[in-house]
Write a protein that holds these residues in place. Structure first.
Motif, short mmCIF file in Angstrom:
data_model
loop_
_atom_site.label_atom_id
_atom_site.label_comp_id
_atom_site.label_asym_id
_atom_site.label_seq_id
_atom_site.Cartn_x
_atom_site.Cartn_y
_atom_site.Cartn_z
N SER A 208 7.90 74.50 45.87
CA SER A 208 8.29 75.94 45.59
C SER A 208 9.98 75.76 45.04
CB SER A 208 8.42 76.89 46.86
OG SER A 208 7.02 76.85 47.41
N ASN A 222 -0.92 79.21 45.10
CA ASN A 222 -0.43 78.20 45.80
C ASN A 222 -1.15 77.52 46.96
OD1 ASN A 222 2.68 77.47 47.67
ND2 ASN A 222 1.38 76.16 46.76
N ARG A 224 -1.04 75.16 49.82
CA ARG A 224 0.17 74.35 50.56
C ARG A 224 -0.47 73.05 51.25
NH1 ARG A 224 4.65 76.28 49.31
NH2 ARG A 224 5.72 74.91 50.55
N LYS A 275 9.68 79.90 48.69
CA LYS A 275 8.12 80.34 48.97
C LYS A 275 8.35 81.86 49.24
CE LYS A 275 4.91 79.40 52.52
NZ LYS A 275 4.86 78.55 53.83
N ALA A 279 6.00 84.52 47.11
CA ALA A 279 5.05 85.71 47.90
C ALA A 279 5.24 87.07 47.51
CB ALA A 279 5.16 85.25 49.42
N ILE A 285 -0.35 82.77 48.38
CA ILE A 285 -0.26 81.40 49.17
C ILE A 285 -0.83 81.35 50.28
CG2 ILE A 285 1.65 80.25 50.38
CD1 ILE A 285 3.97 81.88 48.87
#
Length: 328
Positions: A208, A222, A224, A275, A279, A285
């Motif tokens: 990020s 995304n 993670r 991050k 968002a 995410i």
């Protein structure tokens, strides 16, 4: 008259001392692979240069050049430093010249800060030795946040990688993508936005606070899953480093140690900020399913050993030491 002669003599002595001090001052050429001045990495390199000049009382100054401002490819920074073209550098792409360094970036090998510290402690002497063979002194390194999966398509599982083209920065990342049915594509950072826009790639492994900081508008998804870490070595030409006054050399080494730690902390902090910002801007995410992480690691374990075997006995030995330190 005598007093005037004494004053002139004193002035000449003072000028001589000043000239000697000026002659002794060392000016280094510094270089970093990054061309973006606002990153934690470049800001840290600038702090190193500023502090070195101040804390050595101008005995050593470093003129820092950003990526692409000198005719040095990112993959050639180790060699350029060893050849004395530059005296001091941040070297993210050193693994081509120091292959043992790749162990720290093997996919799914290192999964958190604690594991990184254990693995790095094992690797430190091997990194120093590897760079020394290139005429380079290894001074330390900073670490980027974990590389995770950013895509232009919806993704919430490893299975979603199948059939998609994913930009990677190393053969090791490429092996991970291939293991789950994707096609790895190697591109420079500057090529990524256009490649995403034209559909040449469908996603990228990055952080990020790394590539996604600039490419997020093309990467709305995304996942993670922590694939691996990447790190940049801070290096100096060995002859230049050894030619420094011992006190100056110690000051430089201390500053690099302190600032590389700070750069890593800054990246970790920025990862959280970016991050959250991504968002809020609409990025979807998804935190990785622990079962998916275990599945990815199980797929990579045999590959680690195959990779080390192909690389040679030294790599097998060092990988075994790292695995022992990690309890894996």
């Amino acid at each position: 008259m005598k007093s005037l002669k004494n004053r002139l003599l004193s002035s000449l002595i003072l000028l001589g001392l000043t000239a000697a001090g000026t002659a002794h001052a060392t000016n280094w050429t510094g270089y970093t692979y990054s061309s973006v001045s606002t990153t934690a990495a470049v800001k840290g390199m600038e702090r190193i240069a500023d502090r070195v000049e101040k804390e050595t009382d101008d005995d050593l100054s470093i003129t820092l050049h950003l990526g692409k401002t000198l005719q040095i490819a990112s993959s050639d920074i180790t060699q350029a430093t060893g050849d004395g073209i530059v005296d001091f550098a941040a070297d993210l792409y050193s693994s081509g010249n120091v292959p043992i360094a790749r162990i720290l970036s093997l996919p799914l090998l290192i999964n958190d800060d604690e594991e990184w510290n254990k693995a790095y402690a094992v690797m430190m002497p091997y990194l120093k030795e590897g760079f020394a063979q290139q005429g380079v002194t290894y001074l330390g390194s900073y670490r980027y946040p974990q590389q995770v999966i950013f895509t232009s398509f919806e993704v919430d599982s490893l299975d979603d990688l199948s059939g998609h083209k994913i930009r990677v920065t190393s053969p090791e990342q490429g092996a991970f993508v291939e293991a789950f049915g994707g096609s790895p594509i190697t591109l420079s950072g500057s090529e990524v936005p256009t490649a995403l826009e034209r559909g040449v790639i469908d996603g990228a492994l990055t952080a990020s606070a790394g590539g996604a900081k600039n490419w997020h508008e093309f990467l709305p998804y995304n996942y993670r899953l922590p694939v691996n870490y990447t790190f940049s070595a801070i290096i100096a030409n060995t002859s230049s480093h050894e030619d420094l006054d011992p006190a100056t050399r110690n000051t430089l080494d201390k500053i690099v140690d302190e600032e590389t730690r700070q750069i890593t902390r800054d990246f970790i902090a920025d990862e959280k900020v970016q991050k959250q910002s991504q968002a809020q801007a609409g990025m979807t995410i998804v935190e990785a399913d622990p079962a998916d992480i275990r599945r990815a690691q199980e797929a990579m374990v045999p590959w680690w050993h195959e990779w080390a075997k192909k690389a040679g006995p030294d790599h097998e030995k060092v990988l075994a030491e790292v695995l022992e330190a990690l309890g894996k």
